[in-house]
Scaffold this motif. Sequence first.
Motif, PDB file in Angstrom:
ATOM      1  N   THR A   1       0.839  -1.198   0.000  1.00 34.11           N
ATOM      2  CA  THR A   1       0.000   0.000   0.000  1.00 34.11           C
ATOM      3  C   THR A   1       0.877   1.252   0.000  1.00 34.11           C
ATOM      4  O   THR A   1       2.089   1.188   0.235  1.00 34.11           O
ATOM      5  CB  THR A   1      -0.928   0.021   1.217  1.00 34.11           C
ATOM      6  OG1 THR A   1      -0.138   0.051   2.415  1.00 34.11           O
ATOM      7  CG2 THR A   1      -1.832  -1.194   1.227  1.00 34.11           C
ATOM      8  N   LEU A   2       0.253   2.393  -0.244  1.00 29.95           N
ATOM      9  CA  LEU A   2       0.943   3.673  -0.246  1.00 29.95           C
ATOM     10  C   LEU A   2       0.384   4.533   0.880  1.00 29.95           C
ATOM     11  O   LEU A   2      -0.828   4.770   0.936  1.00 29.95           O
ATOM     12  CB  LEU A   2       0.747   4.391  -1.583  1.00 29.95           C
ATOM     13  CG  LEU A   2       1.237   3.656  -2.834  1.00 29.95           C
ATOM     14  CD1 LEU A   2       0.791   4.399  -4.090  1.00 29.95           C
ATOM     15  CD2 LEU A   2       2.747   3.496  -2.819  1.00 29.95           C
ATOM     16  N   LEU A   3       1.242   4.988   1.772  1.00 32.48           N
ATOM     17  CA  LEU A   3       0.815   5.907   2.822  1.00 32.48           C
ATOM     18  C   LEU A   3       0.746   7.297   2.199  1.00 32.48           C
ATOM     19  O   LEU A   3       1.729   7.799   1.652  1.00 32.48           O
ATOM     20  CB  LEU A   3       1.801   5.886   3.987  1.00 32.48           C
ATOM     21  CG  LEU A   3       1.437   6.765   5.196  1.00 32.48           C
ATOM     22  CD1 LEU A   3       0.149   6.271   5.830  1.00 32.48           C
ATOM     23  CD2 LEU A   3       2.563   6.761   6.226  1.00 32.48           C
ATOM     24  N   ALA A   4      -0.417   7.918   2.263  1.00 36.98           N
ATOM     25  CA  ALA A   4      -0.634   9.190   1.566  1.00 36.98           C
ATOM     26  C   ALA A   4      -1.555  10.078   2.394  1.00 36.98           C
ATOM     27  O   ALA A   4      -2.135   9.650   3.395  1.00 36.98           O
ATOM     28  CB  ALA A   4      -1.235   8.939   0.187  1.00 36.98           C
ATOM     29  N   PHE A   5      -1.670  11.348   1.965  1.00 33.76           N
ATOM     30  CA  PHE A   5      -2.517  12.321   2.653  1.00 33.76           C
ATOM     31  C   PHE A   5      -3.559  12.871   1.687  1.00 33.76           C
ATOM     32  O   PHE A   5      -3.263  13.093   0.514  1.00 33.76           O
ATOM     33  CB  PHE A   5      -1.682  13.481   3.200  1.00 33.76           C
ATOM     34  CG  PHE A   5      -0.529  13.052   4.050  1.00 33.76           C
ATOM     35  CD1 PHE A   5      -0.743  12.529   5.307  1.00 33.76           C
ATOM     36  CD2 PHE A   5       0.771  13.155   3.581  1.00 33.76           C
ATOM     37  CE1 PHE A   5       0.322  12.125   6.099  1.00 33.76           C
ATOM     38  CE2 PHE A   5       1.831  12.747   4.357  1.00 33.76           C
ATOM     39  CZ  PHE A   5       1.616  12.236   5.619  1.00 33.76           C
ATOM     40  N   PRO A   6      -4.780  13.117   2.159  1.00 36.73           N
ATOM     41  CA  PRO A   6      -5.804  13.658   1.273  1.00 36.73           C
ATOM     42  C   PRO A   6      -5.579  15.127   0.967  1.00 36.73           C
ATOM     43  O   PRO A   6      -5.162  15.905   1.830  1.00 36.73           O
ATOM     44  CB  PRO A   6      -7.102  13.459   2.070  1.00 36.73           C
ATOM     45  CG  PRO A   6      -6.659  13.455   3.506  1.00 36.73           C
ATOM     46  CD  PRO A   6      -5.289  12.832   3.517  1.00 36.73           C
ATOM     47  N   GLY A   7      -5.830  15.498  -0.272  1.00 37.92           N
ATOM     48  CA  GLY A   7      -5.743  16.896  -0.692  1.00 37.92           C
ATOM     49  C   GLY A   7      -7.124  17.482  -0.881  1.00 37.92           C
ATOM     50  O   GLY A   7      -8.101  16.773  -1.149  1.00 37.92           O
ATOM     51  N   SER A   8      -7.235  18.793  -0.740  1.00 40.87           N
ATOM     52  CA  SER A   8      -8.524  19.468  -0.885  1.00 40.87           C
ATOM     53  C   SER A   8      -8.289  20.915  -1.302  1.00 40.87           C
ATOM     54  O   SER A   8      -7.218  21.479  -1.071  1.00 40.87           O
ATOM     55  CB  SER A   8      -9.294  19.427   0.442  1.00 40.87           C
ATOM     56  OG  SER A   8     -10.476  20.186   0.367  1.00 40.87           O
ATOM     57  N   HIS A   9      -9.297  21.518  -1.926  1.00 35.79           N
ATOM     58  CA  HIS A   9      -9.219  22.941  -2.273  1.00 35.79           C
ATOM     59  C   HIS A   9      -9.545  23.826  -1.080  1.00 35.79           C
ATOM     60  O   HIS A   9      -9.408  25.049  -1.160  1.00 35.79           O
ATOM     61  CB  HIS A   9     -10.168  23.258  -3.435  1.00 35.79           C
ATOM     62  CG  HIS A   9      -9.794  22.587  -4.714  1.00 35.79           C
ATOM     63  ND1 HIS A   9      -8.494  22.441  -5.124  1.00 35.79           N
ATOM     64  CD2 HIS A   9     -10.571  22.016  -5.684  1.00 35.79           C
ATOM     65  CE1 HIS A   9      -8.471  21.817  -6.297  1.00 35.79           C
ATOM     66  NE2 HIS A   9      -9.703  21.542  -6.647  1.00 35.79           N
ATOM     67  N   ARG A  10      -9.983  23.212   0.020  1.00 30.85           N
ATOM     68  CA  ARG A  10     -10.289  23.958   1.237  1.00 30.85           C
ATOM     69  C   ARG A  10      -9.324  23.547   2.346  1.00 30.85           C
ATOM     70  O   ARG A  10      -9.081  22.356   2.542  1.00 30.85           O
ATOM     71  CB  ARG A  10     -11.726  23.701   1.679  1.00 30.85           C
ATOM     72  CG  ARG A  10     -12.765  24.183   0.685  1.00 30.85           C
ATOM     73  CD  ARG A  10     -14.169  23.941   1.212  1.00 30.85           C
ATOM     74  NE  ARG A  10     -15.193  24.425   0.282  1.00 30.85           N
ATOM     75  CZ  ARG A  10     -16.493  24.344   0.489  1.00 30.85           C
ATOM     76  NH1 ARG A  10     -16.940  23.781   1.614  1.00 30.85           N
ATOM     77  NH2 ARG A  10     -17.353  24.811  -0.401  1.00 30.85           N
ATOM     78  N   PRO A  11      -8.783  24.502   3.089  1.00 33.03           N
ATOM     79  CA  PRO A  11      -7.857  24.148   4.171  1.00 33.03           C
ATOM     80  C   PRO A  11      -8.571  23.448   5.312  1.00 33.03           C
ATOM     81  O   PRO A  11      -9.728  23.758   5.624  1.00 33.03           O
ATOM     82  CB  PRO A  11      -7.292  25.506   4.614  1.00 33.03           C
ATOM     83  CG  PRO A  11      -8.347  26.497   4.216  1.00 33.03           C
ATOM     84  CD  PRO A  11      -8.973  25.954   2.967  1.00 33.03           C
ATOM     85  N   LYS A  12      -7.898  22.482   5.926  1.00 28.35           N
ATOM     86  CA  LYS A  12      -8.409  21.772   7.096  1.00 28.35           C
ATOM     87  C   LYS A  12      -7.559  22.150   8.305  1.00 28.35           C
ATOM     88  O   LYS A  12      -6.497  22.762   8.182  1.00 28.35           O
ATOM     89  CB  LYS A  12      -8.345  20.255   6.872  1.00 28.35           C
ATOM     90  CG  LYS A  12      -8.941  19.781   5.559  1.00 28.35           C
ATOM     91  CD  LYS A  12     -10.440  19.876   5.535  1.00 28.35           C
ATOM     92  CE  LYS A  12     -11.002  19.287   4.246  1.00 28.35           C
ATOM     93  NZ  LYS A  12     -12.470  19.367   4.164  1.00 28.35           N
ATOM     94  N   SER A  13      -8.025  21.733   9.477  1.00 27.51           N
ATOM     95  CA  SER A  13      -7.273  22.040  10.701  1.00 27.51           C
ATOM     96  C   SER A  13      -5.911  21.364  10.701  1.00 27.51           C
ATOM     97  O   SER A  13      -4.982  21.839  11.330  1.00 27.51           O
ATOM     98  CB  SER A  13      -8.070  21.607  11.939  1.00 27.51           C
ATOM     99  OG  SER A  13      -8.346  20.215  11.903  1.00 27.51           O
TER     100      SER A  13
END
Length: 256
Positions: free
Chosen positions: A147-159
């Motif tokens: 598997t690949l450890l990854a982070f979700p991206g978004s057009h809105r900033p999160k905490s």
Amino acid sequence: MESDGSLYLIMGDENGRQMVPCSVSEHKVQGGFSWYKTDGTRQDSVIVPEGGTPVAVPELSYPVAGYLLPDDLLAARNTVRAAAENRTRFSQLIPPETLQHRKMADSAIPGDVFYSWMPLGDRALLEAGEGHWKRPYPIFRQMENGTLLAFPGSHRPKSGSCFAALPEQYPWYSLDHIRRPTVHITYFDISSPMYLEPRPLIERCFSLRTEHLQIVYRKAMNRTWCEKTGLSDWVRDRLVIETDDIVRYQEELFWV
């Protein structure tokens, strides 16, 4: 309750204590549970576990907002387990895995940003809405289980956003094998790592610059999940020491 107002239900099982994200509803709904405030008075609203995979309780402590009624504890545990299973089990919406998916996963290196389906089951995808089924994920590391450890991206900033890819820094990205101009800022939430199987991968969009990948490494070092997954030493080996860093050497601190 976290400092930003997020509410979590702390539950314990054979995997240890875990935090389940929750919301509060003023109306009784299926899967909701009555709860007491910390002053002992009964709350008119109900607490609703949001499902998904519970996360390990961080070592930091947060103010206690209240506790469930004793009669609700067993039902709460069963509801959370069922919600987690339904949200993450096999999805018919995500296309079947092909050899191309495996080739993309095998060739992925830290800093590659892949456009990918969210690694969730159909129930969770339908709840999120079609416009949120796919998003960019920067790859943090290839894991031994494939598997690949990854982070979700978004057009809105999160905490938990630690890095923003600006259009002027990454003016182009690839999608459907077409070079497209970047028009949005993309924020990456390093507080919510996810394990991507090859199947959800769609296409490599771009790769983070070395200096930006270093930002991700530095932010990750301060996250509880980094130590608990045994990645602290791996990240530390990849950090580049810069001017004004403070480093530890033979139990002494040095300012570079």
